[in-house]
Design a protein around this motif. Structure first.
Motif, mmCIF file in Angstrom:
data_model
loop_
_atom_site.group_PDB
_atom_site.id
_atom_site.type_symbol
_atom_site.label_atom_id
_atom_site.label_comp_id
_atom_site.label_asym_id
_atom_site.label_seq_id
_atom_site.Cartn_x
_atom_site.Cartn_y
_atom_site.Cartn_z
ATOM 1 N N VAL A 59 0.871 -1.165 0.000
ATOM 2 C CA VAL A 59 0.000 0.000 0.000
ATOM 3 C C VAL A 59 0.912 1.219 0.000
ATOM 4 C CG1 VAL A 59 -1.839 1.235 1.191
ATOM 5 C CG2 VAL A 59 -1.744 -1.265 1.307
ATOM 6 N N GLY A 60 1.008 1.892 -1.121
ATOM 7 C CA GLY A 60 1.943 3.003 -1.246
ATOM 8 C C GLY A 60 3.361 2.487 -1.125
ATOM 9 N N GLU A 61 4.066 2.923 -0.091
ATOM 10 C CA GLU A 61 5.448 2.492 0.145
ATOM 11 C C GLU A 61 5.550 1.469 1.273
ATOM 12 O OE1 GLU A 61 8.073 3.386 -1.733
ATOM 13 O OE2 GLU A 61 6.626 4.463 -2.984
ATOM 14 N N HIS A 62 4.436 1.025 1.838
ATOM 15 C CA HIS A 62 4.432 0.110 2.979
ATOM 16 C C HIS A 62 3.967 -1.275 2.543
ATOM 17 C CE1 HIS A 62 5.031 3.472 5.721
ATOM 18 N NE2 HIS A 62 4.127 4.136 4.998
ATOM 19 N N ASN A 63 4.500 -2.315 3.217
ATOM 20 C CA ASN A 63 4.117 -3.704 2.966
ATOM 21 C C ASN A 63 3.438 -4.259 4.206
ATOM 22 O OD1 ASN A 63 5.429 -3.777 0.392
ATOM 23 N ND2 ASN A 63 7.364 -3.936 1.469
ATOM 24 N N TYR A 64 2.352 -5.003 4.015
ATOM 25 C CA TYR A 64 1.585 -5.541 5.127
ATOM 26 C C TYR A 64 1.272 -7.010 4.891
ATOM 27 C CZ TYR A 64 0.673 -0.617 6.084
ATOM 28 O OH TYR A 64 0.811 0.716 6.352
#
Length: 118
Positions: A59-64
């Motif tokens: 999500v954008g620059e983040h990983n979940y």
């Protein structure tokens, strides 16, 4: 006249079935192209049960890591690092960890945090 109208009915049903097939193929291709566009992308997924899976999302620059089941969607953790879908190596040339390795690390982290012996 009875045979001619029966033939017309069969021809109409065949035409409707063909159009339904063709439309579903076109819509499937269109939806498939848009599935990973924008700010939300599914990088990888792991089936862990009949109706349960774990997704690696960007999500954008983040990983979940996200758990998905019939009960709903649950955020498991945020994952640091660079991941690309279907990319075996990262930019430094070292092998990127597989999804299974990340999941095992998460399980071990949760067990250590909760004081569970393995």
């Amino acid at each position: 006249m009875g045979i001619l109208s029966l033939f017309n009915a069969i021809l109409a049903v065949a035409g409707v079935l063909f159009l339904a097939y063709w439309c579903s193929r076109m819509l499937g291709k269109q939806w498939g192209m848009n599935a990973g566009s924008g700010n939300l992308k599914v990088l990888s997924q792991l089936q862990v049960g009949q109706d349960k899976r774990i997704l690696l999302l960007r999500v954008g620059e983040h990983n979940y890591l996200v758990g998905v089941s019939q009960a709903g969607i649950r955020l498991l953790t945020e994952v640091e690092g660079e991941f690309e879908a279907d990319m075996p190596q990262n930019t430094k040339g070292t092998p990127a960890p597989s999804f299974q390795q990340l999941f095992d690390q998460y399980k071990n982290f949760r067990n250590d945090k909760n004081g569970v012996d393995r």
